[in-house]
Motif scaffolding. Sequence first.
Motif, PDB file in Angstrom:
ATOM      1  N   ARG A   1     -10.348   8.843   5.636  1.00  0.00           N
ATOM      2  CA  ARG A   1      -9.591   7.836   4.868  1.00  0.00           C
ATOM      3  C   ARG A   1      -9.418   6.613   5.757  1.00  0.00           C
ATOM      4  NH1 ARG A   1      -4.824  11.303   1.966  1.00  0.00           N
ATOM      5  NH2 ARG A   1      -5.780  13.317   2.332  1.00  0.00           N
TER       6      ARG A   1
ATOM      7  N   SER B   1       0.827  -1.227   0.000  1.00  0.00           N
ATOM      8  CA  SER B   1       0.000   0.000   0.000  1.00  0.00           C
ATOM      9  C   SER B   1       0.852   1.264   0.000  1.00  0.00           C
ATOM     10  CB  SER B   1      -0.889   0.082   1.240  1.00  0.00           C
ATOM     11  OG  SER B   1      -1.323  -1.133   1.652  1.00  0.00           O
TER      12      SER B   1
ATOM     13  N   TRP C   1      -0.307   4.590  -1.771  1.00  0.00           N
ATOM     14  CA  TRP C   1      -1.459   5.236  -1.127  1.00  0.00           C
ATOM     15  C   TRP C   1      -0.988   5.996   0.119  1.00  0.00           C
ATOM     16  CZ3 TRP C   1      -4.123   5.443   3.458  1.00  0.00           C
ATOM     17  CH2 TRP C   1      -5.448   5.887   3.405  1.00  0.00           C
TER      18      TRP C   1
ATOM     19  N   GLN D   1       0.865   9.249  -0.741  1.00  0.00           N
ATOM     20  CA  GLN D   1      -0.012  10.376  -1.064  1.00  0.00           C
ATOM     21  C   GLN D   1      -0.596  10.973   0.221  1.00  0.00           C
ATOM     22  OE1 GLN D   1      -0.368  12.015  -3.990  1.00  0.00           O
ATOM     23  NE2 GLN D   1      -1.379  13.437  -2.562  1.00  0.00           N
ATOM     24  N   THR D   2      -1.034  10.101   1.132  1.00  0.00           N
ATOM     25  CA  THR D   2      -1.597  10.590   2.399  1.00  0.00           C
ATOM     26  C   THR D   2      -0.542  11.391   3.170  1.00  0.00           C
ATOM     27  OG1 THR D   2      -3.069   8.702   2.473  1.00  0.00           O
ATOM     28  CG2 THR D   2      -2.698   9.831   4.560  1.00  0.00           C
TER      29      THR D   2
END
Length: 609
Positions: free
Chosen positions: A561, A451, A454, A457-458
Amino acid sequence: MCGIVGYIGPRNAQDVLLSGLAKLEYRGYDSAGIAIYDHGEVKLAKTVGRLAALEAKLNGATISGNLGIGHTRWATHGKPSDENAHPHAGCASDFAVVHNGIIENYLALKEKLLASGHHFASETDTEIIAHLLEELWTGDLFSTVLKVLEEIRGAYALAIMTKNDPGKLVAVRKHSPLVIGLGDGENFCASDIPAILEYTRDVLIMEEGEIALITESSVECFDLKGNSIEKKVFQVTWDPVAAEKGGYDHYMLKEIHEQPRAVRDTMSGRLSDDGRKVMLPELKWPEGYAQAVDRIHIVAAGTSYHAGLVGKTVIESLTRIPVDVEIASEYRYRDPIVTDHTLMVVISQSGETADTLAALRNSKERGIRVLAITNVVGSSVAREANDVIVTWAGPEISVASTKAYTTQLIALYLLALYLGQERGKLDDVFVNGFLKDMKELPDKLDEILESSPWIEQTAKDFAVWDDAFFLGRGIDYAVALEGALKYKEISYIHAEAYPAGELKHGTLALIVEGVPVIALVTEDSLYEKSVSNIKEVKARGAHVLAIAWAGDEEIGKSVDRVLYIPRTRTALAPVLMVAPLQLLAYYASVARGNDVDKPRNLAKSVTVE
Ligand code: M6R
């Protein structure tokens, strides 16, 4: 974790091996050695200490030959010493073997080999391989190695040569890294690409259960049954500096990705064959000691202290022994209440942290038995404690501790299970179930590490904020503390961890519109309460990232999220939950342009008070 290298070709093997080992010292550096085929003999040179000690021992002399293997060691079985340094030879010194990994069934094999008249020169697990080669010799190196592999269990990368079948080098991979370098009229093998990058950029990345038969003009690959396999040549395009980090931009990222291997290694050899018992032969406790312990003091600093907090929860729940966890710099100046049967557990990656060492010494003076959990075999903590459980994470270079933490957790789980089973608190079925779940952790960690984009980006979105809050209840709170430490340590963003139920007693005042809150939600028994706390921060405008169990669709309704992690039992959740938190901190640090591996004001090993 050790480094191995092998060479066959027209060059002077010694030069190739020494330059290769220099690039592998990051994998271990407590002893080094080489073996070279020289005029019909296998000649060895090895010594305790770093590569420089080996070079000093050679004192300018060259063992001349064009076939050789080398090793730089990170001690696991047997202390750092000349005898335990690799390569290992059998009784007649016809063979030489270097090994990175652990042979789990070496004790049983050693007994058999001793009974059939073999003499051992070292305390290592590796030496049995050299004796097995003698015992099972078929007249051909490759087929003999296949027979040896049928006997051994565990994790290994091996390079093997013999004077009885010269002109060949055999290299094997199972759970430990191995690459083959393809040259023009020469070939190489090594634990890692940097060791051979000076000579070739064409490599074969060996996969689990693959063997290479290497001569100077050919490399053939096989599976463990001896069936031939085709492999694709990988062209290395990284520059040499990036190559030392395995192609990762930073050691921290490399070490985060090493965790599945590190977790597997730390369990290796410590579970019974039927998976129903934990075996910790390294504990030299007197008869009845496990039953007599009535209190445990866990003492450590930083990340190691956070591992201790998880340890408390698990040890108390599996053994019902009361556990206190204390920060070493506080504990050393206290006059703690101890009983005659208090066990002190010190946790230290480096084994050199001044406060932890001082606390250990104070306790020993008080007559308390000390068990160390450390990553460095010959460290001060390891030498001075009564007993040691070594975490086989391998050298950790980045200042931010990652794989050391996850392996400390594994060591603490094993200790809790061991105490529980010895005290008759846990039956075989429970231990078996727990161990089964532990064995699944490496694959689940691999899944989480996928992951990364992802999380990157967070982290970029969060890194524009100067604050972040980490929330959790129960065991999740212990991991929240580690998440916040990692985050602040390398991103320099103010980060705080709170037990989620405590927010309304003050901290809630800090929650403003948009501020990142990372909520850990794996403590099943407190799930609803955690969700209520998330709603409290959401109502004040926080932007919430939840880390929750896969399948928890409900949580998505309450947060902005969600990162789902594969299910395991709650006690084991910290091993999985910490990985996304490490990545979050890493990418926040990168986003801010910081020096990830060497954060400001910090040192890897804090040897001063
Ligand atoms: O070597 P130790 O485990 O004794 O080190 C303790 C702390 O200095 C260490 O965990 C520190 O907190 C880490 N750099 C955090 O990432």
